[in-house]
Design an enzyme around this catalytic site. Structure first.
Site, PDB file in Angstrom:
ATOM      1  N   TYR B 104      30.551 144.536  14.865  1.00 24.34           N
ATOM      2  CA  TYR B 104      30.152 144.089  13.524  1.00 24.34           C
ATOM      3  C   TYR B 104      29.273 145.130  12.856  1.00 24.34           C
ATOM      4  CZ  TYR B 104      31.750 139.272  14.202  1.00 24.34           C
ATOM      5  OH  TYR B 104      32.512 138.145  14.391  1.00 24.34           O
ATOM      6  N   TYR B 143      35.242 140.894  21.161  1.00 19.98           N
ATOM      7  CA  TYR B 143      33.944 141.490  21.475  1.00 19.98           C
ATOM      8  C   TYR B 143      33.195 140.639  22.500  1.00 19.98           C
ATOM      9  CZ  TYR B 143      31.830 138.213  18.109  1.00 19.98           C
ATOM     10  OH  TYR B 143      31.430 137.097  17.447  1.00 19.98           O
ATOM     11  N   ARG B 153      34.802 137.126  23.323  1.00 19.32           N
ATOM     12  CA  ARG B 153      35.333 136.185  22.344  1.00 19.32           C
ATOM     13  C   ARG B 153      36.698 136.642  21.861  1.00 19.32           C
ATOM     14  NH1 ARG B 153      33.561 133.174  18.033  1.00 19.32           N
ATOM     15  NH2 ARG B 153      35.024 131.860  19.157  1.00 19.32           N
ATOM     16  N   HIS B 156      38.804 137.049  15.901  1.00 26.10           N
ATOM     17  CA  HIS B 156      38.654 135.975  14.907  1.00 26.10           C
ATOM     18  C   HIS B 156      38.060 136.521  13.616  1.00 26.10           C
ATOM     19  CE1 HIS B 156      34.731 136.165  16.921  1.00 26.10           C
ATOM     20  NE2 HIS B 156      34.220 135.773  15.763  1.00 26.10           N
ATOM     21  N   HIS B 158      35.622 135.001  10.474  1.00 24.80           N
ATOM     22  CA  HIS B 158      34.796 133.888   9.997  1.00 24.80           C
ATOM     23  C   HIS B 158      35.159 133.577   8.542  1.00 24.80           C
ATOM     24  CE1 HIS B 158      31.841 133.973  13.368  1.00 24.80           C
ATOM     25  NE2 HIS B 158      32.172 135.255  13.419  1.00 24.80           N
TER      26      HIS B 158
END
Lengths: 179, 234
Positions: B104, B143, B153, B156, B158
């Site tokens: 991120y 990640y 995870r 995905h 958000h």
């Protein structure tokens, strides 16, 4: 009927959509510049079940204008991040009382929603204002057991600040609403 | 003034619990008391209107200052409706995600994967009159996270949505079909019953594919709907 999409946590990296200016609803270059009304600061600290501060929450507010209207030109939305001490802080105007079910009137309130890592759904509560004569007649507060109502009532402090601490879990747990 | 038509109660199984022991971070953050269910008042039936003049749309995450981000370019599109199948027009849709390497653009992300100078991973679009939205991005990478299990995870994106009523406010995550990490993910697996989980997985959509340019995924989103009939007070 298709059921609503499941909520998911906002996670620890939601600050990608944090725009700190949004915490000031009266910002000079924003949609409410020059708005009439009593300027207030709404602030407080968010803690978890161990009493530790929650430094990574996304806090949003939604409120009526000073006349108690949601359909006016006033844009009653704000967002902020809690800081390292778990504090949120908004600059806004004090809302007016709004209609309630039937012929009732709701006392002035600001809706507060909390999203965070560890919260699979947003938590919704309200900040009412201590000393408001309408509190005793508010139809939503009336649904809350009397000993817990105080968790939704902000209190004034010096400098025009209204304070409402939020406890996610445990002793003094804030009342959260299913809307 | 007539009371607003109430939102239908939340359907059992359609939403995750707040107390989800397999997701460790919920342990000290979920309220112990049941929420107080309140009637739909004007506070919950109205919602902020996000004028694009103040909330500028930003629909292409795959390019920064004219330079293309690394990774698989994707178009993500879908329709936002309520539980009664009615389109939700003018809904503000915010998205954020990791880059193709699973990192991120965020100061607190310490994952040892490279940042991409040509990718931020934040976007904002609005639905049209039929509830349709679309944006262009890069397929995010998996990640690592600290939670019992494989420690990664699934890929995905958000999503955050504001609908026509405050009660429709939703933050969710879109997953990718066939991701083997889905079977092990505490958040995904804890998201309600099987149909609820299935609704969180996008579908690869040939109609959205663009040859020599981008893969296409479809992710339809359903927001709360009003009750079919108003509550009758005896």
């Amino acid at each position: 009927m298709t059921h609503a999409t499941a909520s998911q946590t906002a996670g620890p990296y939601w600050h990608m959509i944090d725009f700190p200016a949004w915490a000031d609803l009266l910002r000079a270059d924003g949609p409410n510049a020059g708005a009439a009304g009593e300027r207030i600061v709404l602030t407080g600290r968010i803690t978890d079940g161990s009493g530790a501060v929650v430094p990574d929450a996304m806090v949003e507010i939604w409120q009526a204008d000073p006349e108690g209207r949601y359909d006016s030109s006033f844009h009653g939305f704000g967002r902020c991040a809690t800081d390292a001490e778990g504090r949120y802080r908004f600059v806004t105007v004090r809302p007016g009382a709004v209609p309630g079910p039937g012929n009732s009137t709701q006392a002035a309130h600001v809706v507060i929603t909390i999203f965070a890592r560890g919260l699979m759904k947003g938590l919704v509560t309200r900040a009412y204002f201590a000393g408001d004569a309408r509190l005793s007649q508010d139809p939503v507060l009336a649904l809350v057991p009397a000993p817990r109502r105080g968790t939704m009532i902000s209190t004034p402090s010096d400098g025009g600040e209204w304070r409402l601490d939020i406890r996610l879990q445990g002793a003094g747990e804030t009342v959260f609403l299913e809307v | 003034m007539a009371d607003p038509t109430p939102y239908a109660p939340i359907a059992p199984g359609s939403q995750p619990p707040l107390d989800l022991p397999s997701y460790l971070s919920t342990s000290l953050r979920h309220p112990k008391a049941e929420p107080v269910r309140i009637p739909t008042t004007v506070t919950e039936s109205s919602a902020p209107r996000f004028a694009p003049a103040w909330y500028a749309p930003h629909a292409d995450l795959s390019v920064v200052q004219g330079k293309a981000a690394l990774g698989e370019r994707i178009v993500v599109a879908g329709r936002v409706t309520d539980e009664n199948g009615r389109p939700v027009a003018n809904a503000m849709v915010e998205v954020w995600q990791a880059n193709a390497a699973g990192r991120y653009h965020h100061a607190r992300d310490r994952h040892d994967a490279p940042l991409d100078p040509n990718f931020v991973g934040e976007g904002r679009v609005f639905t049209d009159a039929e509830g349709n939205y679309a944006f262009t991005s890069i397929k995010p990478g998996a990640y690592p996270w600290r939670n019992p299990g494989p420690g990664w995870r699934p890929q995905h994106i958000h999503f955050g949505l504001h609908g026509a009523g405050f009660a429709q406010r939703l933050i969710t995550q879109m997953y990718f079909p066939g991701d083997p990490l889905l079977d092990f993910d505490a958040i995904f697996q804890g998201s309600g019953d099987e149909p609820a989980r299935r609704r969180l997985v996008a579908t690869l959509d040939p109609a959205l594919m663009q040859a020599d340019w981008a893969l296409g995924y479809r992710f339809d989103i359903v927001l709360r709907g009003r009750a079919a009939t108003p509550f009758e007070n005896a």
